[in-house]
Design an enzyme around this catalytic site. Structure first.
Site, PDB file in Angstrom:
ATOM      1  N   ASP A 129       0.809  -1.223   0.000  1.00 47.69           N
ATOM      2  CA  ASP A 129       0.000   0.000   0.000  1.00 47.69           C
ATOM      3  C   ASP A 129       0.835   1.262   0.000  1.00 47.69           C
ATOM      4  O   ASP A 129       0.329   2.347  -0.276  1.00 47.69           O
ATOM      5  CB  ASP A 129      -0.853   0.022   1.271  1.00 47.69           C
ATOM      6  CG  ASP A 129      -2.238  -0.469   0.992  1.00 47.69           C
ATOM      7  OD1 ASP A 129      -2.420  -1.133  -0.031  1.00 47.69           O
ATOM      8  OD2 ASP A 129      -3.130  -0.177   1.803  1.00 47.69           O
ATOM      9  N   ASN A 192     -13.026   1.761   6.420  1.00 44.22           N
ATOM     10  CA  ASN A 192     -12.702   1.648   7.844  1.00 44.22           C
ATOM     11  C   ASN A 192     -11.492   2.497   8.167  1.00 44.22           C
ATOM     12  O   ASN A 192     -11.435   3.174   9.174  1.00 44.22           O
ATOM     13  CB  ASN A 192     -12.398   0.191   8.198  1.00 44.22           C
ATOM     14  CG  ASN A 192     -13.629  -0.524   8.686  1.00 44.22           C
ATOM     15  OD1 ASN A 192     -14.444   0.064   9.418  1.00 44.22           O
ATOM     16  ND2 ASN A 192     -13.776  -1.758   8.287  1.00 44.22           N
ATOM     17  N   ASP A 264     -18.798   1.674  12.714  1.00 41.67           N
ATOM     18  CA  ASP A 264     -19.371   1.454  11.382  1.00 41.67           C
ATOM     19  C   ASP A 264     -20.262   2.639  11.019  1.00 41.67           C
ATOM     20  O   ASP A 264     -21.206   2.961  11.750  1.00 41.67           O
ATOM     21  CB  ASP A 264     -20.180   0.142  11.415  1.00 41.67           C
ATOM     22  CG  ASP A 264     -20.604  -0.315  10.028  1.00 41.67           C
ATOM     23  OD1 ASP A 264     -21.114   0.521   9.260  1.00 41.67           O
ATOM     24  OD2 ASP A 264     -20.425  -1.504   9.734  1.00 41.67           O
ATOM     25  N   GLY A 312     -15.689   1.593   1.104  1.00 43.91           N
ATOM     26  CA  GLY A 312     -16.987   1.340   1.741  1.00 43.91           C
ATOM     27  C   GLY A 312     -17.868   2.574   1.892  1.00 43.91           C
ATOM     28  O   GLY A 312     -19.032   2.575   1.482  1.00 43.91           O
ATOM     29  N   GLY A 314     -17.132   5.815   0.652  1.00 41.88           N
ATOM     30  CA  GLY A 314     -17.136   6.595  -0.593  1.00 41.88           C
ATOM     31  C   GLY A 314     -18.065   6.010  -1.644  1.00 41.88           C
ATOM     32  O   GLY A 314     -18.674   6.734  -2.430  1.00 41.88           O
ATOM     33  N   ASN A 316     -20.739   3.981  -0.921  1.00 45.48           N
ATOM     34  CA  ASN A 316     -22.080   3.634  -0.429  1.00 45.48           C
ATOM     35  C   ASN A 316     -22.797   4.700   0.378  1.00 45.48           C
ATOM     36  O   ASN A 316     -23.924   4.481   0.808  1.00 45.48           O
ATOM     37  CB  ASN A 316     -21.991   2.373   0.437  1.00 45.48           C
ATOM     38  CG  ASN A 316     -21.617   1.169  -0.371  1.00 45.48           C
ATOM     39  OD1 ASN A 316     -22.328   0.770  -1.281  1.00 45.48           O
ATOM     40  ND2 ASN A 316     -20.454   0.603  -0.067  1.00 45.48           N
TER      41      ASN A 316
HETATM   42  P1  AMP Z   1     -14.110  -0.579   3.759  1.00 43.13           P
HETATM   43  O1  AMP Z   1     -13.012  -0.466   4.767  1.00 43.13           O
HETATM   44  O2  AMP Z   1     -13.765   0.027   2.445  1.00 43.13           O
HETATM   45  O3  AMP Z   1     -14.661  -1.968   3.646  1.00 43.13           O
HETATM   46  O4  AMP Z   1     -15.326   0.329   4.307  1.00 43.13           O
HETATM   47  C1  AMP Z   1     -15.964   0.041   5.510  1.00 43.13           C
HETATM   48  C2  AMP Z   1     -16.793   1.239   5.900  1.00 43.13           C
HETATM   49  O5  AMP Z   1     -17.783   1.449   4.887  1.00 43.13           O
HETATM   50  C3  AMP Z   1     -17.551   1.065   7.214  1.00 43.13           C
HETATM   51  O6  AMP Z   1     -17.378   2.212   8.015  1.00 43.13           O
HETATM   52  C4  AMP Z   1     -18.984   0.977   6.781  1.00 43.13           C
HETATM   53  O7  AMP Z   1     -19.809   1.568   7.701  1.00 43.13           O
HETATM   54  C5  AMP Z   1     -19.001   1.796   5.507  1.00 43.13           C
HETATM   55  N1  AMP Z   1     -20.174   1.444   4.711  1.00 43.13           N
HETATM   56  C6  AMP Z   1     -20.419   0.309   4.042  1.00 43.13           C
HETATM   57  N2  AMP Z   1     -21.657   0.334   3.492  1.00 43.13           N
HETATM   58  C7  AMP Z   1     -22.217   1.533   3.834  1.00 43.13           C
HETATM   59  C8  AMP Z   1     -23.477   2.180   3.587  1.00 43.13           C
HETATM   60  N3  AMP Z   1     -24.433   1.578   2.892  1.00 43.13           N
HETATM   61  N4  AMP Z   1     -23.670   3.409   4.108  1.00 43.13           N
HETATM   62  C9  AMP Z   1     -22.705   4.019   4.836  1.00 43.13           C
HETATM   63  N5  AMP Z   1     -21.518   3.478   5.090  1.00 43.13           N
HETATM   64  C10 AMP Z   1     -21.258   2.249   4.608  1.00 43.13           C
END
Ligand code: AMP
Length: 382
Positions: A129, A192, A264, A312, A314, A316
């Site tokens: 990374d 996250n 989350d 996650g 960005g 969603n």
């Molecule tokens: P990642 O580390 O890229 O897997 O992202 C995880 C983060 O994405 C967590 O904080 C989740 O709460 C957020 N996330 C996933 N789906 C949603 C959603 N539908 N709305 C808001 N946040 C989301």
């Protein structure tokens, strides 16, 4: 590979916290979702392998069908500026970087070692990374500490999520139909862990994470930027050790520490809708922080053509994107609310109007594709 055809994909979520589960999708059939107690990454990988071999959901009859395994590894220090085939020396070097990324490198090593136990002869590749950010100029990666701390401890900004920023910047240029060499892009990897990167002409010139994975904007359990003198003050007042403060910064801060609700963002958004004040504060701090970095990086690059959202949050959270874009209208970003609402769950495209001088896009990250390409190339050229 090399056809870049996905046989199956999956995700293990909420490892070590309540509600952990594994999602597994075979491309020509339905998604399997399994709720399970997944306390750590080793257990997570066992579930992944079991599902790959499963009679119905699986895509392999035997593990011997695998050609190689590619791993995302968070910290390669100054030792790795590109991907490498993993051997004992590489494992040791990743291990030596554990103090630099205490949340991630041990998990990455768990995956590598568990895979090695399962299939000792399978070639494995590490994709770092930190590699994409090796192009940062010294003025961006140095800290204003005595120079000796750079020479003695390699104390500098490294940056993370490089594989994601690389993919998203290149994909943004493709979607815009312009050579990346001509574009100034800010990529916002919001998950996250989160980081924001200034990509000028296709290379990383600055990024919000640093020596470690704590600075920048607030994250799930990490604090983001904090005045270091406040940390010294708290440590003195409470007689805390560096390890204890590190735990606070990595695991007890951010959305979780501020809200007392969850790490989350889905839980934060839900609480916010119910009028929870601290959840609202988390949202305000998050979008304010993102907007400040985009503004700073527009100045760093002396211009801005596009802002891309990924990972996650960005990908969603339309609400986060909308609130960030509101701040950026002064830069010439003209937001399209309807498009924004429509782009969730892996959809890609513009969230700015057609003639917006500065574009905003949602670009689902594809670190796996970059990892698969690097892995294939290294194994193929051996
Ligand atoms: P990642 O580390 O890229 O897997 O992202 C995880 C983060 O994405 C967590 O904080 C989740 O709460 C957020 N996330 C996933 N789906 C949603 C959603 N539908 N709305 C808001 N946040 C989301």
């Amino acid at each position: 590979m090399p056809q870049e055809k996905v046989a199956a994909k999956g995700l293990v979520e909420r490892i070590g916290i309540e509600g952990s589960r594994i999602k597994h999708t075979k491309t020509d059939s339905d998604t399997t979702v399994k709720d399970a107690n997944i306390p750590n990454h080793k257990v997570a990988l066992k579930y992944v392998v079991d599902l790959l071999l499963d009679g119905d959901a699986g895509v392999m009859k035997s593990l011997s069908e695998l050609g190689a395994a590619g791993h995302r590894v968070v910290h390669g220090g100054e030792k790795f500026a590109s991907s490498v085939v993993i051997d004992d020396d590489v494992i040791q070097a990743i291990d030596e970087c554990v103090p630099l990324a205490p949340l991630h490198n041990p998990a990455n090593l768990t995956g590598i070692k568990a895979m090695k136990e399962l299939l000792p002869d399978l070639p494995q590749v590490a994709v770092f990374d930190t590699a994409f950010h090796q192009t940062m100029p010294q003025k961006a990666y140095m800290y204003g500490l005595p120079y000796r701390y750079y020479t003695t401890y390699k104390g500098r900004r490294y940056g993370f999520h490089g594989t994601s920023h690389y993919y998203v910047a290149h994909r943004t240029a493709e979607l815009m139909g312009k050579p990346i060499e001509e574009l100034k892009i800010v990529t916002c990897h919001l998950g996250n862990g989160s980081s924001i990167t200034a990509v000028n002409g296709g290379v990383s010139v600055d990024t919000s994470l640093g020596f470690g994975t704590v600075p920048g904007i607030i994250m799930g359990t990490r604090s983001g930027d904090v005045d270091p003198t406040l940390l010294l003050h708290i440590m003195e007042q409470e007689g805390m050790s560096p390890a204890e403060m590190s735990h606070v910064l990595h695991k007890e801060s951010g959305f979780w520490g501020l809200s007392g609700i969850s790490s989350d963002l889905r839980d934060i958004e839900e609480a916010m809708e119910k009028g929870n004040e601290r959840a609202t504060l988390v949202m305000e701090m998050l979008v304010y922080g993102i907007a400040k970095f985009v503004g700073a990086y527009a100045a760093a690059m002396k211009g801005l053509d596009a802002v891309a959202f990924t990972a996650g949050i960005g990908e969603n959270s339309p609400i986060v994107r909308e609130k960030v874009c509101e701040y950026l209208s002064f830069l010439g970003l003209r937001f399209d609310r309807a498009k924004n609402e429509a782009l969730i769950r892996g959809k890609e495209g513009y969230i700015s109007i057609k003639d917006s001088p500065v574009k905003a896009l949602v670009v689902p990250t594809n670190e796996e594709l970059v990892i698969a390409r690097d892995t294939f190339e290294l194994i193929d050229n051996r």
